[in-house]
Design a protein around this motif. Structure first.
Motif, PDB file in Angstrom:
ATOM      1  N   SER A 144      -1.294   2.477 -10.297  1.00 54.03           N
ATOM      2  CA  SER A 144      -1.711   1.104  -9.968  1.00 54.03           C
ATOM      3  C   SER A 144      -1.608   0.780  -8.485  1.00 54.03           C
ATOM      4  O   SER A 144      -2.417  -0.002  -7.968  1.00 54.03           O
ATOM      5  N   GLU A 145      -0.625   1.337  -7.784  1.00 53.53           N
ATOM      6  CA  GLU A 145      -0.321   0.880  -6.433  1.00 53.53           C
ATOM      7  C   GLU A 145      -1.468   1.043  -5.437  1.00 53.53           C
ATOM      8  O   GLU A 145      -1.751   0.099  -4.677  1.00 53.53           O
ATOM      9  N   PRO A 146      -2.179   2.187  -5.362  1.00 51.98           N
ATOM     10  CA  PRO A 146      -3.267   2.289  -4.371  1.00 51.98           C
ATOM     11  C   PRO A 146      -4.348   1.233  -4.562  1.00 51.98           C
ATOM     12  O   PRO A 146      -4.766   0.586  -3.593  1.00 51.98           O
ATOM     13  N   LEU A 248       6.120   5.857  -1.714  1.00 50.68           N
ATOM     14  CA  LEU A 248       6.416   5.579  -0.310  1.00 50.68           C
ATOM     15  C   LEU A 248       5.329   6.119   0.606  1.00 50.68           C
ATOM     16  O   LEU A 248       4.955   5.461   1.595  1.00 50.68           O
ATOM     17  N   VAL A 249       4.795   7.300   0.292  1.00 49.14           N
ATOM     18  CA  VAL A 249       3.701   7.867   1.087  1.00 49.14           C
ATOM     19  C   VAL A 249       2.466   6.967   1.007  1.00 49.14           C
ATOM     20  O   VAL A 249       1.782   6.727   2.022  1.00 49.14           O
ATOM     21  N   ILE A 250       2.150   6.470  -0.180  1.00 45.10           N
ATOM     22  CA  ILE A 250       1.019   5.549  -0.334  1.00 45.10           C
ATOM     23  C   ILE A 250       1.230   4.302   0.510  1.00 45.10           C
ATOM     24  O   ILE A 250       0.327   3.845   1.227  1.00 45.10           O
ATOM     25  N   TRP A 251       2.438   3.759   0.456  1.00 40.40           N
ATOM     26  CA  TRP A 251       2.764   2.554   1.225  1.00 40.40           C
ATOM     27  C   TRP A 251       2.607   2.802   2.717  1.00 40.40           C
ATOM     28  O   TRP A 251       2.000   2.005   3.440  1.00 40.40           O
ATOM     29  N   PHE A 367       7.577  -5.035  -5.082  1.00 38.60           N
ATOM     30  CA  PHE A 367       8.393  -4.674  -3.922  1.00 38.60           C
ATOM     31  C   PHE A 367       7.532  -4.047  -2.830  1.00 38.60           C
ATOM     32  O   PHE A 367       7.606  -4.440  -1.663  1.00 38.60           O
ATOM     33  N   PHE A 368       6.681  -3.096  -3.183  1.00 36.79           N
ATOM     34  CA  PHE A 368       5.868  -2.422  -2.167  1.00 36.79           C
ATOM     35  C   PHE A 368       4.816  -3.357  -1.580  1.00 36.79           C
ATOM     36  O   PHE A 368       4.566  -3.321  -0.366  1.00 36.79           O
TER      37      PHE A 368
END
Length: 458
Positions: A144-146, A248-251, A367-368
């Motif tokens: 989901s994050e990207p 973390l790498v995506i962020w 959080f991110f």
């Protein structure tokens, strides 16, 4: 307002006179004509005194204190559902605290970051005294994050282009629909929990007895009386560092792209025309970046035979449903100016992800995304950093309180649906507050005769 201005002048005027006299005695006789440089320095110091007084007034004024108390309550309620609470923070800071919308939005980003940090610490560390079992589904977070970060950027552009009245209507329609669906989901879960409690008896639930029945009712509350982190047996911390590192790498990838791109006014670490071709080329790189990360994660899941993501009924949702939901939640979150947690949480509940997993996983994604917003505000030089930090600390401790209270309630009463009701409560309050706030702004713009149509992104 007039009385406050007179009081402020009465306090600052003696300080100004004393400083002026002492400076005149040290440099030259009072009868001499002051130089232009001295007048400039005196004016600069007078301005600094005003800023210091305004900062103190902002920290300790009664409206700010009242807003802090209400934000503490809002953060404790929001943390139970794993959502940020920005839909409550912004109206509270604007209406009760008297802050302008821009300052309230920057404060909200820090407050959401503080609350989500507390949620993650409680889930990953504090509750590990109950065992090493974690309810955070890092697979959902990775999928989901990207697209969530990409959706936020798209939504921010839409927020600039869309007129205020259209944003308000979209907010009312979508939030009303999701609030209704979430409330119905909570009622259904409550009834199923009550039915299983009636069949099995409360004593059996307290002893951890589960009936392995073929119908889906027991699956819905499979872990009612089980602590969120498992039974109290071993004290160990089970964190999938590889997946956390991938997040973390995506962020960092998106953050680096934001730094290179800068803002629409050309504030960047590299020379760039404000809102020019370079700005839009760097902005468009978010699409291949999100697609690449999502495709890589899907490929790794297929080749490494990882555990499948299952809903409450044991069914497997399609893997693509998570990035699609995250993209939608990010776009709407950017358009409405709130975090994606309040939008993606009801979507996860709707497809059958258990409430405990939904709350814990949403806290990671929030959080991110919130820390990304906070760092961007710091880079562009936000004001009142100390006050924003104070509010973030308040939300940090409020979130810890909310998580602990809800977990104790779930352990005692076997009601995981409390998390669903917490989410629906925050959404209902946010719908009322932000809709009212937006309607007032629309009416004010209409009364002033301002332009009410679509605007250019630059």
């Amino acid at each position: 307002m007039k009385g406050h201005t007179l009081m402020r002048r009465a306090v600052l005027l003696p300080l100004f006179i004393l400083f002026s006299l002492s400076h005149a005695e040290q440099s030259q006789p009072i009868s001499d004509v002051p130089k232009m440089e001295e007048l400039t320095n005196t004016s600069h110091q007078w301005s600094n005194l005003q800023k210091v007084f305004q900062e103190i007034q902002l920290k300790f004024s009664p409206p700010i204190v009242r807003a802090a108390v209400l934000c503490f309550i809002a953060a404790s309620i929001s943390s139970a559902g794993g959502i940020g609470g920005g839909g409550l923070f912004v109206p509270i800071l604007a209406i009760v605290g008297g802050l302008d919308l821009k300052t309230a939005s920057t404060f909200s980003a820090f407050m959401v970051a503080g609350g989500s940090t507390a949620n993650i610490l409680c889930t990953m560390f504090i509750n590990c005294i109950h065992g090493g079992k974690s309810v955070i589904d890092f697979d959902i977070a990775l999928l989901s994050e990207p697209c969530l970060l990409l959706g936020v950027s798209i939504g921010v552009v839409c927020n600039i282009v869309f007129p205020e009245w259209l944003i308000t209507i979209l907010f009312v329609v979508f939030l009303s629909w999701t609030t209704s669906k979430t409330c119905r989901k909570g009622v259904v879960s409550w009834k199923l929990e009550s039915e299983v409690i009636r069949r099995n008896g409360l004593g059996e639930l307290e002893n951890g007895v589960r009936r392995d029945e073929s119908n889906g009712e027991n699956e819905v509350i499979k872990s009612l009386k089980e602590p969120l982190m498992g039974e109290v047996e071993n004290f160990k911390i089970s964190i999938p560092w590889t997946k956390f590192g991938a997040l973390l790498v995506i962020w960092l990838s998106f953050f680096l792209l934001y730094i290179l791109r800068g803002d629409r006014d050309g504030q960047s670490i590299i020379p760039m025309e404000p809102c020019g071709e370079g700005y839009w080329i760097l902005s468009s790189l978010q699409f291949p970046l999100a697609i690449t990360f999502t495709a890589w994660i899907l490929h790794r899941r297929e080749t490494s035979n990882q555990q499948e993501i299952l809903g409450q009924t044991g069914e497997k949702p399609p893997n693509l449903i998570f990035p699609i939901m995250a993209l939608l939640a990010g776009i709407l979150g950017g358009v409405f100016g709130i975090g994606g947690g309040m939008l993606i949480s009801p979507l996860l509940l709707h497809i059958g992800i258990p409430p405990e997993v939904t709350a814990a996983t949403c806290s990671v994604m929030v959080f991110f995304s919130s820390t990304m917003s906070s760092f961007q505000y710091l880079l562009i030089g936000m004001e009142h950093k100390e006050v924003a930090l104070i509010f973030a600390i308040i939300c940090f401790f409020a979130s810890i309180l909310g998580v602990v209270v809800v977990q104790r309630a779930i352990e005692k009463y076997g009601r995981a649906s409390l998390i669903v009701f917490s989410v629906s409560t925050v959404m209902a309050l946010s719908t009322v507050l932000i809709t009212s706030f937006g309607a007032i702004d629309v009416w004010r713009d209409y009364a002033r005769g301002e332009y009410m149509g679509f605007k250019l992104p630059c």
